[in-house]
Design an enzyme around this catalytic site. Structure first.
Site, short mmCIF file in Angstrom:
data_model
loop_
_atom_site.label_atom_id
_atom_site.label_comp_id
_atom_site.label_asym_id
_atom_site.label_seq_id
_atom_site.Cartn_x
_atom_site.Cartn_y
_atom_site.Cartn_z
N GLY B 256 0.82 -1.21 0.00
CA GLY B 256 0.00 0.00 0.00
C GLY B 256 0.84 1.25 0.00
CD GLU B 377 -1.76 3.05 2.36
OE1 GLU B 377 -1.00 2.22 1.83
OE2 GLU B 377 -2.72 3.58 1.78
CB THR B 379 4.21 8.37 10.51
OG1 THR B 379 4.96 7.46 11.30
CG2 THR B 379 2.78 8.46 11.04
#
Lengths: 283, 397
Positions: B256, B377, B379
């Site tokens: 992702g 998704e 940091t």
């Protein structure tokens, strides 16, 4: 839906000459825009530069893309195939190596195979509707096409001649500026956009139709179709193989930029306006 | 403004990149779509906080909502590099649409494709490939974002059902989604090893949504809490094995991350487009400001940041496609791309001056859209930890 076994091939001619607007319909060429195109930022055009020798415009390094009217033609051909009214859609383009990219785009939209008629260098610079229509007429005979659909005109030269010339050379009927086309048995009903309004004609196949803006909205190539396009064949042909001489009968004397727009003059009264117009010899 | 730059850009980029022809065509299609269908409406979508339902359906028809899903399940059957290219091009037009596409592809379809049974794939993947339905991913909670192992959403087995209870936070797409992958713990004492993944349809009894967050950017995508109260699902809705949840989440986020890197690249590119165009047009001190070195240095730094991050993203995607380890590279790509997005959009406002601060120009929207890419998704801090861990492992004594 009528199934026609006679209509075998639909050959769709793609114009990929360099265009001022990088493939986008622009205000100066297409004064009547569809809702979709109106929203595109048309304010800035690519700066077209006239070649120093004034024989044409600079095309080196300018991205070429499918003529928008030809995109509409391809879309219509594919629609006919989806309705099972035609068996095969062949996309054809004349030009140098780069036109293969445009043919691939047509394949990605759904055309079955492509034909690249190789014309490059000086021949390509002088290639015009007469030569293209001869090439196309020869191909149509070779491929035994039943229907030829092309864009009504190219947005770089605005000639609006190729379709008509092909029909004349083949002695086929033509339906130009089509905003609607419907196959009825062995006849194509074409609704034409003419200055006076809409004209509906029926033409017997084989025939030539040229696409106008409102015929359809071309689809975006889907990812699976882009993958399939890779496997589709593009045949290479030379004009000489078709017995066509691409030598141009026209000589471009000069190409100039349009004159710079002059500043206007403000006047206070109607009398002043009339006076100024008389001075300028306009009334 | 964008027309000229997009085409010139495509000329330059194809010269620089050695992308295969297939990928180039696919990138061009997405670019054309973004330019014609997304860019003109992006500002309005942002103002109205409106989900681009029509465009999502069109993208579904193009195969973009399920790029990696095999054709047999209704997807486009292309690779991850193609997916990253698609998300970048779409985000260049509209960052919200980019994240909607990314979440559906990477966070929802991704784990089901990798860990789902054949039955689950048919039920939970195929309807979500067409753009008619989108999915979401519920991992974060009000009490833990980066600390994903501390999930406190509970899953208790009662007969032939799982009963889920708890609250998930910051869930992208949730107001527009028809299903979610939820992470809940079946045994808190096992810590992260007690977490499992579950598939929950939406709407569903026991599942409710919190208020839509009023965000700084990516406003056309919905973000809210998902509240689970006595939410019952069949046992067959567990994704993967019991206790595998944390692993599934981490692997899913690895991929992702690349989607978000691509989104960040798109935002950064759009900001650069805007700045370079302005540099040509705006005159000051008797010439276009592009003639001034101050502006030139900015544009150079902006382009460099984007191109570096782009190559990192492509590399990570290619490693993933070659089934090689790509965790470190993905973290690097996401970190580089998101920091590039915030840097470039910041400088874009600087180049535009006052015009960069008003809604007449898109620079302010790019600035607002870019900011989240350093947060969700994973940091930037988490990315640094991931990279450092990998480096230390490589140099293991």
């Amino acid at each position: 839906m009528h199934r026609s076994s006679e209509v075998k091939h639909v050959a769709s001619y793609l114009n990929t000459r360099g265009c001022e607007c990088f493939g986008q319909p622009c205000e100066s060429h297409c004064p009547v825009l569809t809702d979709r195109t109106i929203h595109v930022q048309l304010k800035t055009f690519i700066k077209i530069r006239v070649k120093p020798d004034r024989t044409g415009v600079v095309t080196d390094g300018v991205k070429h893309s499918m003529n928008p009217f030809c995109e509409i033609a391809v879309e219509e051909a594919i629609k006919l195939k989806e309705k099972k009214l035609v068996k095969e859609v062949v996309a054809v383009s004349c030009g140098p190596q780069q036109v293969q990219e445009t043919i691939r785009t047509a394949l990605a939209m759904g055309a079955d195979r492509g034909i690249h008629v190789e014309v490059s260098g000086k021949d390509y610079e002088t290639l015009g509707p007469l030569q293209v229509s001869k090439i196309f007429a020869a191909l149509a005979k070779k491929e035994q096409a039943d229907l030829i659909i092309l864009g009504k005109q190219a947005i770089d030269d605005d000639c609006n001649q190729t379709g008509q010339m092909i029909a004349a050379l083949l002695d086929w009927p033509q339906g130009t500026f089509a905003s609607e086309m419907t196959l009825e048995a062995d006849k194509m009903k074409v609704v034409r956009e003419v200055d006076g309004g809409l004209e509906t004609i029926k033409i017997k196949l084989p025939a030539v139709v040229t696409a106008d803006l409102r015929l359809n909205t071309p689809r975006y190539a889907t990812l699976p179709n882009i993958m399939k396009a890779k496997k589709k064949k593009i045949a290479n042909v030379k004009p000489a193989d078709l017995g066509v001489d691409v030598c141009s009968r026209l000589e471009v004397l000069k190409v100039d930029e349009p004159p710079q727009r002059q500043a206007g003059v403000k006047v206070e009264t109607v009398d002043d306006l009339v006076g100024k117009l008389k001075e300028a010899g306009r009334v | 403004m964008t027309l000229r730059l997009w085409h010139r850009q495509s000329l330059m980029t194809t010269q620089l990149a050695e992308l295969p022809e297939l990928h180039q065509m696919m990138r061009q299609t997405c670019r054309d779509y973004a330019q014609k269908e997304l860019a003109p409406i992006a500002a309005q979508l942002d103002k109205d906080h409106k989900f681009p339902a029509k465009q999502v359906k069109e993208l579904g028809a193009m195969g973009v909502m399920a790029v990696e899903v095999p054709e047999s399940l209704g997807g486009a059957g292309m690779d991850y590099l193609a997916y990253c290219l698609a998300v970048e091009e779409l985000s260049r037009g509209c960052a919200s649409t980019g994240v909607i596409v990314s979440v559906n592809n990477s966070l929802y379809l991704g784990p089901i494709l990798k860990f789902g049974t054949e039955e689950q794939k048919k039920q939970w993947i195929t309807p979500f490939t067409t753009g008619e339905r989108v999915g979401c991913f519920a991992l974060s909670e009000p009490g833990n974002g980066s600390d994903a192992g501390a999930a406190s959403t509970l899953a208790q087995q009662e007969g032939d059902e799982w009963v889920l209870s708890g609250t998930k936070a910051w869930i992208t797409n949730c107001w527009d989604a028809s299903a979610t992958v939820v992470f809940a713990t079946t045994d808190k004492s096992l810590k992260h090893k007690g977490i499992s993944a579950f598939l929950v349809p939406m709407p569903h009894p026991g599942l409710s949504l919190g208020k839509k967050e009023d965000k700084l950017g990516i406003r056309a995508s919905s973000t809210a809490n998902i509240i689970l109260e006595d939410c019952r699902i069949p046992l067959g809705n567990m994704l993967g094995e019991r206790g595998m949840g944390f692993n599934i989440a981490m692997q899913t986020l690895d991929s992702g991350r690349l989607g978000i890197a691509a989104q960040a690249l798109g935002i950064a590119q759009a900001a650069l487009d805007c700045s370079a165009d302005y540099a040509h047009k705006r005159t000051a001190f008797g010439a276009p400001i592009g003639k001034l070195q101050a502006i030139q240095f900015k544009l150079a730094d902006m382009a460099l940041a984007i191109e570096s991050a782009r190559l990192l993203t492509w590399r990570a995607a290619m490693l993933r496609d070659a089934k090689k380890p790509f965790t470190k590279e993905a973290a690097m790509a996401k970190l580089a791309a998101s920091e590039a997005a915030t840097f470039v959009s910041h400088q874009a406002i600087q180049v535009l001056g006052g015009m960069g601060y008003v809604t007449d120009m898109p620079a302010e929207r790019h600035y607002r859209d870019a900011r989240i890419t350093e947060i969700y998704e994973g940091t930037s801090e988490i990315q640094r930890l991931v990279i450092a861990n990998n480096i230390l492992k490589e140099y293991q004594q």
